[in-house]
Design a protein around this motif. Structure first.
Motif: not given
Length: 196
Positions: A63-73
């Motif tokens: 939820p909130d920040m998925d794995g793709f978004e976390t990886t990008a960050n």
């Protein structure tokens, strides 16, 4: 293979479900590395800014920040951009998943249910790469190695001085000095360094 305390690397395991974290710990336990948990993408980013990781095992669906978004960050930050990320998905990664994952900087994918042998093998590849990169970095700067050894020795002296004092709070400060000493010693090659 038995790994001594000085040879351990840190692995970040990120999943919002407790049972998955427990399962990853059970699978990765035989590697004898330092496992750090995070229950969200935000927790993962905070952990990565506090310490060095050899590899990140990251669930895609959170939820909130998925794995793709976390990886990008992770890949946007200078301090964390070189840490390999293995994305974990509950479905077979199709072309869109693979494209999206590799586009944001993921190093690899693994699907659930996880084959323990495959996961440990993949993690070991990244642990070896991390060790070799650190050794190469230290060989490139031998003067830095001498300076780090000197700092470690001074920290040990300060810790002994604090332990010999009877003032309140010095034991806690000495414990913190030991933590800093260990962190600094991880930069040294050989038995004194971490993750060699």
């Amino acid at each position: 293979m038995t790994t001594g305390l000085a040879d351990r690397c840190s692995i970040l395991v990120v999943d919002d479900m407790e049972e998955n974290l427990i399962a990853f710990e059970a699978v990765l336990g035989p590697l004898h590395q330092h496992l750090v948990r995070a229950r969200s993408g935000e927790e993962a980013l905070k952990a990565m800014l506090r310490q060095d990781f050899a590899v990140v095992l990251l669930d895609v669906r959170m939820p909130d920040m998925d794995g793709f978004e976390t990886t990008a960050n992770i890949k946007r930050l200078d301090q964390t951009k070189d840490v390999p990320v293995i994305l974990v998905t509950g479905t077979e990664p199709g072309a869109d998943y693979a494209y999206r994952g590799y586009a944001v900087g993921a190093a690899d994918f693994i699907t659930k249910p996880i084959d323990p042998w495959v996961l440990r093998t993949k993690i070991n590849v990244f642990l070896d790469l991390h060790r070799k990169n650190r050794q190469l970095a230290l060989r490139a700067h031998p003067a830095d190695t001498d300076r780090i050894a000197e700092i470690t020795e001074r920290l040990a002296q300060i810790e002994l001085l604090l332990r010999n004092r009877e003032e309140p709070g010095t034991a806690g400060l000495a414990d913190r000095i030991v933590e800093v000493e260990r962190a600094v010693s991880t930069l040294l090659p050989g038995p004194g360094g971490d993750c060699r």
